[in-house]
Scaffold this motif. Structure first.
Motif, mmCIF file in Angstrom:
data_model
loop_
_atom_site.group_PDB
_atom_site.id
_atom_site.type_symbol
_atom_site.label_atom_id
_atom_site.label_comp_id
_atom_site.label_asym_id
_atom_site.label_seq_id
_atom_site.Cartn_x
_atom_site.Cartn_y
_atom_site.Cartn_z
ATOM 1 N N ARG A 82 40.409 36.846 60.013
ATOM 2 C CA ARG A 82 39.530 35.771 59.536
ATOM 3 C C ARG A 82 38.062 36.142 59.756
ATOM 4 O O ARG A 82 37.197 35.839 58.936
ATOM 5 N N ILE A 83 37.779 36.784 60.873
ATOM 6 C CA ILE A 83 36.417 37.259 61.145
ATOM 7 C C ILE A 83 36.017 38.294 60.096
ATOM 8 O O ILE A 83 34.906 38.255 59.556
ATOM 9 N N ASN A 84 36.930 39.218 59.802
ATOM 10 C CA ASN A 84 36.646 40.238 58.791
ATOM 11 C C ASN A 84 36.408 39.600 57.422
ATOM 12 O O ASN A 84 35.506 40.021 56.692
ATOM 13 N N GLU A 85 37.216 38.605 57.073
ATOM 14 C CA GLU A 85 37.038 37.919 55.795
ATOM 15 C C GLU A 85 35.683 37.226 55.744
ATOM 16 O O GLU A 85 34.974 37.309 54.744
ATOM 17 N N LEU A 86 35.318 36.559 56.822
ATOM 18 C CA LEU A 86 34.034 35.870 56.883
ATOM 19 C C LEU A 86 32.866 36.841 56.740
ATOM 20 O O LEU A 86 31.937 36.600 55.965
ATOM 21 N N LEU A 87 32.932 37.959 57.448
ATOM 22 C CA LEU A 87 31.852 38.954 57.364
ATOM 23 C C LEU A 87 31.768 39.572 55.967
ATOM 24 O O LEU A 87 30.674 39.801 55.444
ATOM 25 N N GLU A 88 32.922 39.818 55.364
ATOM 26 C CA GLU A 88 32.957 40.387 54.016
ATOM 27 C C GLU A 88 32.340 39.435 53.000
ATOM 28 O O GLU A 88 31.611 39.857 52.097
ATOM 29 N N LEU A 89 32.614 38.150 53.133
ATOM 30 C CA LEU A 89 32.073 37.153 52.214
ATOM 31 C C LEU A 89 30.599 36.867 52.497
ATOM 32 O O LEU A 89 29.833 36.559 51.582
ATOM 33 N N LEU A 90 30.215 36.952 53.756
ATOM 34 C CA LEU A 90 28.852 36.627 54.155
ATOM 35 C C LEU A 90 27.836 37.681 53.717
ATOM 36 O O LEU A 90 26.694 37.349 53.396
ATOM 37 N N LYS A 91 28.251 38.933 53.669
ATOM 38 C CA LYS A 91 27.323 40.031 53.371
ATOM 39 C C LYS A 91 26.594 39.853 52.032
ATOM 40 O O LYS A 91 25.358 39.865 52.008
ATOM 41 N N PRO A 92 27.287 39.663 50.887
ATOM 42 C CA PRO A 92 26.538 39.528 49.634
ATOM 43 C C PRO A 92 25.682 38.266 49.585
ATOM 44 O O PRO A 92 24.594 38.267 49.001
ATOM 45 N N TYR A 93 26.144 37.203 50.244
ATOM 46 C CA TYR A 93 25.374 35.956 50.271
ATOM 47 C C TYR A 93 24.096 36.144 51.078
ATOM 48 O O TYR A 93 23.032 35.676 50.697
ATOM 49 N N TRP A 94 24.208 36.830 52.203
ATOM 50 C CA TRP A 94 23.050 37.073 53.055
ATOM 51 C C TRP A 94 22.082 38.040 52.398
ATOM 52 O O TRP A 94 20.868 37.939 52.557
ATOM 53 N N ILE A 137 33.851 29.697 54.685
ATOM 54 C CA ILE A 137 34.627 30.625 53.863
ATOM 55 C C ILE A 137 34.825 30.072 52.453
ATOM 56 O O ILE A 137 34.634 30.779 51.467
ATOM 57 N N TYR A 138 35.181 28.800 52.354
ATOM 58 C CA TYR A 138 35.395 28.192 51.036
ATOM 59 C C TYR A 138 34.110 28.227 50.213
ATOM 60 O O TYR A 138 34.119 28.591 49.039
ATOM 61 N N HIS A 139 32.981 27.861 50.850
ATOM 62 C CA HIS A 139 31.712 27.862 50.111
ATOM 63 C C HIS A 139 31.328 29.267 49.659
ATOM 64 O O HIS A 139 30.877 29.457 48.526
ATOM 65 N N LEU A 140 31.528 30.253 50.521
ATOM 66 C CA LEU A 140 31.183 31.627 50.158
ATOM 67 C C LEU A 140 32.089 32.149 49.045
ATOM 68 O O LEU A 140 31.639 32.873 48.163
ATOM 69 N N LYS A 141 33.371 31.778 49.070
ATOM 70 C CA LYS A 141 34.276 32.181 47.988
ATOM 71 C C LYS A 141 33.856 31.545 46.672
ATOM 72 O O LYS A 141 33.854 32.197 45.634
ATOM 73 N N MET A 142 33.505 30.276 46.712
ATOM 74 C CA MET A 142 33.112 29.576 45.492
ATOM 75 C C MET A 142 31.760 30.085 44.985
ATOM 76 O O MET A 142 31.510 30.067 43.782
ATOM 77 N N ASP A 143 30.911 30.542 45.879
ATOM 78 C CA ASP A 143 29.608 31.076 45.472
ATOM 79 C C ASP A 143 29.771 32.345 44.642
ATOM 80 O O ASP A 143 28.947 32.639 43.790
ATOM 81 N N GLN A 144 30.850 33.089 44.882
ATOM 82 C CA GLN A 144 31.069 34.348 44.172
ATOM 83 C C GLN A 144 31.829 34.168 42.862
ATOM 84 O O GLN A 144 32.021 35.132 42.134
ATOM 85 N N THR A 145 32.283 32.956 42.567
ATOM 86 C CA THR A 145 32.994 32.710 41.310
ATOM 87 C C THR A 145 32.039 32.136 40.286
ATOM 88 O O THR A 145 31.039 31.502 40.635
ATOM 89 N N GLU A 146 32.354 32.345 39.034
ATOM 90 C CA GLU A 146 31.516 31.819 37.970
ATOM 91 C C GLU A 146 31.749 30.328 37.804
ATOM 92 O O GLU A 146 32.831 29.821 38.078
ATOM 93 N N LYS A 147 30.710 29.630 37.333
ATOM 94 C CA LYS A 147 30.862 28.193 37.086
ATOM 95 C C LYS A 147 31.913 27.978 36.021
ATOM 96 O O LYS A 147 31.966 28.701 35.038
ATOM 97 N N GLY A 148 32.739 26.972 36.228
ATOM 98 C CA GLY A 148 33.776 26.653 35.262
ATOM 99 C C GLY A 148 35.064 27.423 35.463
ATOM 100 O O GLY A 148 36.075 27.114 34.841
ATOM 101 N N SER A 149 35.050 28.445 36.324
ATOM 102 C CA SER A 149 36.280 29.195 36.568
ATOM 103 C C SER A 149 37.152 28.429 37.557
ATOM 104 O O SER A 149 36.688 27.557 38.283
ATOM 105 N N MET A 150 38.420 28.781 37.578
ATOM 106 C CA MET A 150 39.384 28.082 38.420
ATOM 107 C C MET A 150 39.148 28.407 39.894
ATOM 108 O O MET A 150 38.730 29.508 40.237
ATOM 109 N N ILE A 151 39.416 27.442 40.753
ATOM 110 C CA ILE A 151 39.292 27.629 42.195
ATOM 111 C C ILE A 151 40.242 28.748 42.621
ATOM 112 O O ILE A 151 41.411 28.746 42.217
ATOM 113 N N PRO A 152 39.760 29.727 43.421
ATOM 114 C CA PRO A 152 40.592 30.888 43.773
ATOM 115 C C PRO A 152 41.957 30.535 44.352
ATOM 116 O O PRO A 152 42.954 31.168 44.027
ATOM 117 N N GLY A 153 42.051 29.542 45.213
ATOM 118 C CA GLY A 153 43.327 29.179 45.807
ATOM 119 C C GLY A 153 44.314 28.609 44.812
ATOM 120 O O GLY A 153 45.524 28.728 44.973
#
Length: 87
Positions: free
Chosen positions: A5-17, A51-67
């Motif tokens: 979970r830490i690895n997932e968070l860091l992976e998602l956080l990097k492009p946002y940061w 994590i949810y916000h960072l995942k949604m930030d990387q998806t295009e508007k109008g696309s389906m929720i990853p989960g």
């Protein structure tokens, strides 16, 4: 928090940061909290919200929720068969 979970968070956080390089970590978390609509104090911000916000930030508007997208079936018949455990 588990290590995957830490690895997932860091992976998602990097492009946002990288998009907000001028912010400190606390400012970045406050921004995530604000953008996600989290109204409670920052100390109560959970890793799930981040994590949810960072995942949604990387998806295009109008696309389906990853989960939800991973469980989506194009064919109704195969969805029923899969739900019944036949596929």
């Amino acid at each position: 928090m588990q290590s995957h979970r830490i690895n997932e968070l860091l992976e998602l956080l990097k492009p946002y940061w990288l998009k907000n390089q001028d912010l400190s970590l606390m400012e970045l978390l406050a921004l995530i909290s604000k953008e996600s609509g989290f109204a409670d104090p920052l100390e109560q911000l959970t890793d799930e919200v981040i994590i949810y916000h960072l995942k949604m930030d990387q998806t295009e508007k109008g696309s389906m929720i990853p989960g939800i997208a991973k469980d989506c079936e194009n064919d109704f018949k195969s969805a029923l068969l899969k739900a019944r455990g036949l596929l």
